[in-house]
Design an enzyme around this catalytic site. Structure first.
Site, PDB file in Angstrom:
ATOM      1  N   TRP A 180       0.809  -1.219   0.000  1.00  0.00           N
ATOM      2  CA  TRP A 180       0.000   0.000   0.000  1.00  0.00           C
ATOM      3  C   TRP A 180       0.844   1.270   0.000  1.00  0.00           C
ATOM      4  CZ3 TRP A 180       1.776   2.460   4.223  1.00  0.00           C
ATOM      5  CH2 TRP A 180       2.222   1.687   5.292  1.00  0.00           C
ATOM      6  N   ASN A 181       2.135   1.196   0.343  1.00  0.00           N
ATOM      7  CA  ASN A 181       2.881   2.440   0.553  1.00  0.00           C
ATOM      8  C   ASN A 181       3.257   3.151  -0.746  1.00  0.00           C
ATOM      9  OD1 ASN A 181       4.678   0.226   0.131  1.00  0.00           O
ATOM     10  ND2 ASN A 181       6.375   1.452   0.895  1.00  0.00           N
ATOM     11  N   LYS A 204      -1.904  -8.667  -7.385  1.00  0.00           N
ATOM     12  CA  LYS A 204      -2.742  -8.448  -6.210  1.00  0.00           C
ATOM     13  C   LYS A 204      -2.234  -7.237  -5.428  1.00  0.00           C
ATOM     14  CE  LYS A 204      -2.881  -9.774  -1.995  1.00  0.00           C
ATOM     15  NZ  LYS A 204      -3.580  -8.558  -1.469  1.00  0.00           N
ATOM     16  N   PRO A 205      -2.943  -6.113  -5.511  1.00  0.00           N
ATOM     17  CA  PRO A 205      -2.558  -4.963  -4.699  1.00  0.00           C
ATOM     18  C   PRO A 205      -3.064  -5.130  -3.268  1.00  0.00           C
ATOM     19  CG  PRO A 205      -4.510  -4.433  -5.969  1.00  0.00           C
ATOM     20  CD  PRO A 205      -4.111  -5.826  -6.367  1.00  0.00           C
ATOM     21  N   ASP A 206      -2.614  -4.273  -2.381  1.00  0.00           N
ATOM     22  CA  ASP A 206      -3.160  -4.254  -1.032  1.00  0.00           C
ATOM     23  C   ASP A 206      -4.645  -3.931  -1.090  1.00  0.00           C
ATOM     24  OD1 ASP A 206      -2.270  -4.046   2.031  1.00  0.00           O
ATOM     25  OD2 ASP A 206      -3.786  -2.507   1.636  1.00  0.00           O
ATOM     26  N   GLY A 255       6.914  -6.352   0.767  1.00  0.00           N
ATOM     27  CA  GLY A 255       6.204  -6.228   2.042  1.00  0.00           C
ATOM     28  C   GLY A 255       7.127  -6.534   3.199  1.00  0.00           C
ATOM     29  N   GLU A 277      11.264  -7.867  -2.076  1.00  0.00           N
ATOM     30  CA  GLU A 277      11.855  -6.719  -1.387  1.00  0.00           C
ATOM     31  C   GLU A 277      11.138  -6.592  -0.055  1.00  0.00           C
ATOM     32  OE1 GLU A 277      11.640  -2.034  -1.225  1.00  0.00           O
ATOM     33  OE2 GLU A 277      12.088  -2.718  -3.263  1.00  0.00           O
ATOM     34  N   LEU A 278      11.909  -6.693   1.038  1.00  0.00           N
ATOM     35  CA  LEU A 278      11.315  -6.803   2.355  1.00  0.00           C
ATOM     36  C   LEU A 278      11.695  -5.600   3.226  1.00  0.00           C
ATOM     37  CD1 LEU A 278      11.989 -10.637   2.740  1.00  0.00           C
ATOM     38  CD2 LEU A 278       9.960  -9.485   1.820  1.00  0.00           C
TER      39      LEU A 278
END
Length: 537
Positions: A180-181, A204-206, A255, A277-278
């Site tokens: 979402w960011n 799949k978006p938030d 995420g 990417e975390l």
């Protein structure tokens, strides 16, 4: 009909260079015709509708239908059928679609910024950065694709007699789970290279930020992308996200590290690849010879862009004791000069946190740090008068290692300052973390690159916070340690969405004992040849 004419808001008429003529309104709500039109790009959804709320005032801005786990079977089948046709297109034709998408994003920049702000709550300038990033990266990826996907010749087993080439094939259906960011950047910049490589994509978006992903699909469709090649999956992550992984051939996830581990384990159980990417607890190091004014202003931008909700933003600052007092005073002043609030005014620097949950997390981290002995130099509190989830840019010092803030990712407008006695101590403390996503180094010395190489992070920015490395789209970007797997951007960010295949053609002698030649003679011959090949290739 162009997306601009179908979807644009009445107040989003662009002025020169795509900048709105008037952008002082509060972007909290989108016109109903816009949200309804975007929602029509959700296909094959048989679940209940979900409301989308704006962080600006926590009011509903629209609703979208959701998918059930059963819906994923049909979406995946449709994607596989569309992918076969899409992969058969010549690369130049796929590149043309992506280049047109780049042009459309920049053409409709005001619309994109409205959508991003409405569902995410960030400032107008942060929405501009996100929109510009998508437009520029898509064009860059289209130019990088031939280098990433071309057939390569390799030295064969026998010089001259063995002809070996490496070819690239699309993986099939790629699943992308975006956060979402940065709902526009991280949806589009992961979908584009997968599409260029000839894959179909289930994105799949938030659940809280679906419209930016739907706008991505709308613009790609206008650019010429065939139906079914990109489909948007709407649903709760723990339910629909797991089902998505079960129906695809590769997963790109952005995420938290905890969720990334779960995604990687589920992919491993199916023996499919993944890239992730975390999280990050990114350090910024200020050496004694740094330009202090530039470092203070740069640190403010690096720490508080997107209200600190940025995987590569700074959360820890290590400043040499020789300049600690000067830097801290300048940094606090730079922080306090930031203009905070929600709306489309270009005068605002820092927007809202994205949700009540984010606000609670930030407040909990600050409160725990203070309880453990930390001091608040500025900020440290919510700003409800500016918006329900707005938090003041916050600088702390004397944060002990027992505080959650010292080790855990806060993901908000909070940064802690630590004084160090030497360059070696700064590097050691910067590296003392489970994460390794991004780092920032401020120094004027010519050997800065040698210092940067000692920082354990996938990207290091010298005299910048994060934008220099992220915006260098031709170079790979990703994390070390618990900050991720794989890379996005660059040739590697396209090639990862392919399978390599080696094809060798043998002429003349076989790669085996030669007919009619005694084995002892064969052995002496090939061993002598082997010594030459091992040394000289």
């Amino acid at each position: 009909m162009a997306v601009e004419s179908e979807l644009s808001t009445p107040s989003a008429a662009p002025a020169a260079a795509g900048v709105p003529a008037s952008s002082q309104r509060l972007v909290a709500h989108l016109p109903e015709h816009l949200t309804q039109r975007l929602a029509r790009y959700v296909t094959g959804a048989n679940g209940d509708a979900v409301e989308v709320r704006s962080p600006a005032d926590d009011a509903v801005i629209g609703s979208v239908p959701t998918h059930t786990t059963d819906d994923l079977t049909a979406l995946a089948a449709r994607a596989r059928a569309a992918q076969r046709e899409w992969a058969a297109w010549p690369l130049r034709r796929r590149r043309a679609v992506v280049q047109r998408f780049s042009d459309l994003v920049l053409r409709d920049s005001a619309l994109a910024m409205d959508v991003i702000q409405a569902e995410n709550g960030k400032s107008r300038v942060d929405a501009l950065e996100e929109t510009l990033d998508v437009g520029v990266y898509a064009g860059r990826a289209a130019r990088l694709a031939p280098a990433a996907l071309r057939t390569r010749r390799h030295r064969g087993a026998y010089p001259v007699l063995t002809e070996t080439v490496e070819v690239r094939h699309p993986l099939g259906v790629v699943g992308i789970i975006s956060p979402w960011n940065y709902p526009f950047t991280l949806a589009a910049s992961d979908a584009v290279p997968a599409l260029l490589a000839g894959n179909a994509v289930l994105l799949k978006p938030d659940l809280g930020t679906p419209y930016s992903a739907l706008l991505t699909l709308a613009l790609l469709r206008e650019a010429g992308l065939p139906e079914g090649v990109l489909q948007i999956v709407i649903g709760d992550g723990p339910v629909v996200g797991d089902a998505l992984i079960d129906h695809v051939d590769y997963v790109m996830f952005t995420g938290s590290t905890a969720t990334g581990r779960h995604v990687a384990q589920r992919c491993a159980s199916r023996l499919i690849g993944c890239s992730a990417e975390l999280g990050g607890k990114n350090p910024l190091v200020v050496l004694p010879d740094a330009d202090i004014a530039a470092a203070a202003n740069g640190a403010a931008h690096a720490s508080f862009s997107n209200a600190g909700q940025l995987c590569i933003s700074m959360e820890r600052i290590y400043v040499h004791e020789a300049v600690a007092q000067e830097f801290t005073a300048a940094f606090v002043a730079a922080t306090e000069s930031l203009r905070v609030g929600v709306g489309a005014s270009w005068d605002l620097d820092v927007g809202s946190l994205a949700s009540a949950a984010q606000l609670e997390r930030v407040q909990a981290h600050v409160a725990d740090a203070v309880t453990c002995g930390a001091r608040v130099l500025t900020g440290g509190h919510a700003l409800p008068e500016a918006g329900p989830f707005v938090f003041a840019p916050t600088v702390l010092t004397d944060v002990p290692q027992t505080a959650r803030l010292a080790r855990e990712e806060t993901f908000g407008p909070v940064v802690s300052v630590y004084v160090v006695g030497s360059e070696a101590e700064a590097i050691a403390r910067a590296n003392d973390t489970d994460y390794g996503l991004n780092a920032s180094l401020w120094t004027r010395r010519r050997s800065a690159r040698a210092v940067a190489r000692q920082l354990e992070a996938g990207t290091v920015n010298i005299n910048e916070g994060f934008a220099a490395a992220w915006g260098s789209h031709g170079a790979p970007m990703g994390g070390w340690k618990s900050s991720g797997l794989g890379r996005r951007h660059g040739v590697a960010g396209i090639a990862k969405y392919t399978e390599s295949q080696t094809i060798s053609r043998q002429r003349g002698l076989p790669v085996a004992p030669w007919p009619g030649l005694p084995r002892a003679v064969y052995a002496r011959t090939v061993l002598a040849a082997g010594r030459v090949l091992a040394r000289w290739g």
